[in-house]
Design a protein around this motif. Structure first.
Motif, PDB file in Angstrom:
ATOM      1  N   PHE A 224      20.584  11.310  59.289  1.00  0.00           N
ATOM      2  CA  PHE A 224      21.648  12.305  59.363  1.00  0.00           C
ATOM      3  C   PHE A 224      22.354  12.266  60.723  1.00  0.00           C
ATOM      4  O   PHE A 224      23.572  12.441  60.809  1.00  0.00           O
ATOM      5  CB  PHE A 224      21.107  13.702  59.070  1.00  0.00           C
ATOM      6  N   GLY A 225      21.584  12.029  61.766  1.00  0.00           N
ATOM      7  CA  GLY A 225      22.192  11.877  63.088  1.00  0.00           C
ATOM      8  C   GLY A 225      23.116  10.671  63.145  1.00  0.00           C
ATOM      9  O   GLY A 225      24.209  10.729  63.712  1.00  0.00           O
ATOM     10  N   GLY A 226      22.675   9.554  62.540  1.00  0.00           N
ATOM     11  CA  GLY A 226      23.503   8.351  62.484  1.00  0.00           C
ATOM     12  C   GLY A 226      24.780   8.584  61.701  1.00  0.00           C
ATOM     13  O   GLY A 226      25.855   8.129  62.089  1.00  0.00           O
ATOM     14  N   ALA A 227      24.653   9.341  60.590  1.00  0.00           N
ATOM     15  CA  ALA A 227      25.847   9.653  59.786  1.00  0.00           C
ATOM     16  C   ALA A 227      26.830  10.495  60.598  1.00  0.00           C
ATOM     17  O   ALA A 227      28.041  10.243  60.573  1.00  0.00           O
ATOM     18  CB  ALA A 227      25.443  10.375  58.507  1.00  0.00           C
ATOM     19  N   ALA A 228      26.309  11.474  61.327  1.00  0.00           N
ATOM     20  CA  ALA A 228      27.176  12.321  62.157  1.00  0.00           C
ATOM     21  C   ALA A 228      27.872  11.486  63.233  1.00  0.00           C
ATOM     22  O   ALA A 228      29.074  11.644  63.482  1.00  0.00           O
ATOM     23  CB  ALA A 228      26.358  13.439  62.801  1.00  0.00           C
ATOM     24  N   PHE A 229      27.116  10.580  63.847  1.00  0.00           N
ATOM     25  CA  PHE A 229      27.683   9.707  64.872  1.00  0.00           C
ATOM     26  C   PHE A 229      28.792   8.834  64.286  1.00  0.00           C
ATOM     27  O   PHE A 229      29.869   8.689  64.867  1.00  0.00           O
ATOM     28  CB  PHE A 229      26.579   8.842  65.481  1.00  0.00           C
TER      29      PHE A 229
ATOM     30  N   LEU B 253      21.070   1.153  64.319  1.00  0.00           N
ATOM     31  CA  LEU B 253      20.573   0.017  63.543  1.00  0.00           C
ATOM     32  C   LEU B 253      19.061   0.099  63.345  1.00  0.00           C
ATOM     33  O   LEU B 253      18.548  -0.244  62.276  1.00  0.00           O
ATOM     34  CB  LEU B 253      20.956  -1.301  64.220  1.00  0.00           C
ATOM     35  N   GLY B 254      18.362   0.565  64.374  1.00  0.00           N
ATOM     36  CA  GLY B 254      16.907   0.717  64.244  1.00  0.00           C
ATOM     37  C   GLY B 254      16.526   1.714  63.175  1.00  0.00           C
ATOM     38  O   GLY B 254      15.617   1.479  62.371  1.00  0.00           O
ATOM     39  N   SER B 255      17.229   2.845  63.115  1.00  0.00           N
ATOM     40  CA  SER B 255      16.897   3.864  62.111  1.00  0.00           C
ATOM     41  C   SER B 255      17.273   3.398  60.712  1.00  0.00           C
ATOM     42  O   SER B 255      16.529   3.619  59.751  1.00  0.00           O
ATOM     43  CB  SER B 255      17.585   5.193  62.435  1.00  0.00           C
ATOM     44  N   ILE B 256      18.399   2.735  60.560  1.00  0.00           N
ATOM     45  CA  ILE B 256      18.823   2.271  59.239  1.00  0.00           C
ATOM     46  C   ILE B 256      17.920   1.147  58.745  1.00  0.00           C
ATOM     47  O   ILE B 256      17.657   1.032  57.546  1.00  0.00           O
ATOM     48  CB  ILE B 256      20.304   1.849  59.264  1.00  0.00           C
ATOM     49  N   SER B 257      17.383   0.354  59.652  1.00  0.00           N
ATOM     50  CA  SER B 257      16.508  -0.753  59.250  1.00  0.00           C
ATOM     51  C   SER B 257      15.251  -0.255  58.538  1.00  0.00           C
ATOM     52  O   SER B 257      14.670  -0.991  57.736  1.00  0.00           O
ATOM     53  CB  SER B 257      16.119  -1.596  60.463  1.00  0.00           C
ATOM     54  N   THR B 258      14.846   0.972  58.799  1.00  0.00           N
ATOM     55  CA  THR B 258      13.629   1.501  58.165  1.00  0.00           C
ATOM     56  C   THR B 258      13.811   1.710  56.669  1.00  0.00           C
ATOM     57  O   THR B 258      12.833   1.888  55.947  1.00  0.00           O
ATOM     58  CB  THR B 258      13.200   2.837  58.814  1.00  0.00           C
TER      59      THR B 258
ATOM     60  N   ILE C 195      30.207   3.883  55.684  1.00  0.00           N
ATOM     61  CA  ILE C 195      28.781   3.757  56.001  1.00  0.00           C
ATOM     62  C   ILE C 195      28.144   5.127  56.174  1.00  0.00           C
ATOM     63  O   ILE C 195      27.036   5.381  55.715  1.00  0.00           O
ATOM     64  CB  ILE C 195      28.585   2.894  57.265  1.00  0.00           C
ATOM     65  N   ALA C 196      28.864   6.041  56.830  1.00  0.00           N
ATOM     66  CA  ALA C 196      28.340   7.400  57.037  1.00  0.00           C
ATOM     67  C   ALA C 196      28.091   8.113  55.705  1.00  0.00           C
ATOM     68  O   ALA C 196      27.022   8.715  55.520  1.00  0.00           O
ATOM     69  CB  ALA C 196      29.319   8.224  57.883  1.00  0.00           C
TER      70      ALA C 196
ATOM     71  N   GLY D 108      27.521   6.686  52.891  1.00  0.00           N
ATOM     72  CA  GLY D 108      26.377   6.004  52.276  1.00  0.00           C
ATOM     73  C   GLY D 108      25.056   6.516  52.821  1.00  0.00           C
ATOM     74  O   GLY D 108      24.089   6.711  52.078  1.00  0.00           O
ATOM     75  N   LEU D 109      24.995   6.757  54.123  1.00  0.00           N
ATOM     76  CA  LEU D 109      23.792   7.314  54.728  1.00  0.00           C
ATOM     77  C   LEU D 109      23.511   8.719  54.218  1.00  0.00           C
ATOM     78  O   LEU D 109      22.358   9.084  53.957  1.00  0.00           O
ATOM     79  CB  LEU D 109      23.929   7.353  56.258  1.00  0.00           C
ATOM     80  N   LEU D 110      24.543   9.531  54.086  1.00  0.00           N
ATOM     81  CA  LEU D 110      24.364  10.904  53.620  1.00  0.00           C
ATOM     82  C   LEU D 110      23.865  10.943  52.174  1.00  0.00           C
ATOM     83  O   LEU D 110      23.102  11.835  51.802  1.00  0.00           O
ATOM     84  CB  LEU D 110      25.674  11.688  53.753  1.00  0.00           C
ATOM     85  N   ARG D 111      24.278   9.950  51.377  1.00  0.00           N
ATOM     86  CA  ARG D 111      23.803   9.886  49.994  1.00  0.00           C
ATOM     87  C   ARG D 111      22.369   9.388  49.928  1.00  0.00           C
ATOM     88  O   ARG D 111      21.705   9.525  48.909  1.00  0.00           O
ATOM     89  CB  ARG D 111      24.698   8.948  49.167  1.00  0.00           C
ATOM     90  N   GLY D 112      21.912   8.769  51.017  1.00  0.00           N
ATOM     91  CA  GLY D 112      20.535   8.287  51.050  1.00  0.00           C
ATOM     92  C   GLY D 112      20.398   6.943  50.384  1.00  0.00           C
ATOM     93  O   GLY D 112      19.320   6.482  50.075  1.00  0.00           O
TER      94      GLY D 112
END
Length: 197
Positions: A73-78, A131-136, A190-191, A193-197
């Motif tokens: 969620f932090g990455g999406a906000a960024f 990138l580190g958080s999304i890689s998980t 991309i943001a 996409g992250l919010l949708r999980g």
């Protein structure tokens, strides 16, 4: 393969955002001055940071339950904020890029490039944290990280050596507007996409 392509796409979209580092690489390419040294410094620095993010963040995420969700969620906000910044830059318009005069020394070019890379707080957010958080989210983190590293090499070599082809285009402020708007669209996609999980 999917993880590698995702890493490549995200790495490329993050690095495409025009900032001080990319503008410097573009200027060096327009001047045709110390291009190989400059692009290698940028790409190798990114490779080190991406590797640290993918390997280190993965271990940390496994040790701290819920961290991945917070970082997602932090990455999406960024990315939403970064995209908004790109849209704002496209709306306001940017000054045309001038090749400038004088190439400067190799030492000066490398030191400037190192400073623009390692002293920029956004590089740590983009590579280590985001990138580190999304890689998980991927089983094959190695492939994701390798894709992001390949994107850095492709982008910096293309920017540095392709600059001479872009010189006439980027003398016009409208070109920067189109580029900034495109970067904003990619960041927001991309943001979401992250919010949708």
């Amino acid at each position: 393969m999917q993880a590698g392509l995702a890493g490549f796409a995200l790495g490329l979209s993050l690095i495409m955002a025009i900032g001080a580092q990319n503008a410097f690489v573009l200027r060096q390419g327009l001047r045709r001055a110390h291009v190989l040294a400059v692009v290698l410094v940028c790409a190798i620095s990114d490779a080190i940071l991406v590797t640290a993010g993918v390997t280190g963040f993965g271990v940390l995420a496994e040790a701290v339950p819920g961290l991945e969700r917070i970082m997602r969620f932090g990455g999406a906000a960024f990315l939403l904020a970064y995209g908004a910044r790109s849209f704002l830059a496209a709306w306001r318009g940017a000054a045309a890029l001038e090749a400038g005069e004088g190439a400067g020394s190799l030492r000066r070019a490398v030191l400037t490039c190192l400073a623009l890379t390692w002293l920029n707080p956004h590089v740590y957010l983009d590579t280590v944290v985001l990138l580190g958080s999304i890689s998980t989210q991927y089983e094959n983190r190695f492939a994701f990280g390798l894709g992001a590293v390949c994107a850095s090499f492709v982008f910096f070599f293309s920017l540095g050596y392709g600059a001479r082809l872009l010189a006439p285009l980027f003398r016009r402020p409208a070109s920067w507007r189109v580029l900034d708007a495109g970067v904003g669209c990619v960041m927001w996609a991309i943001a979401f996409g992250l919010l949708r999980g």
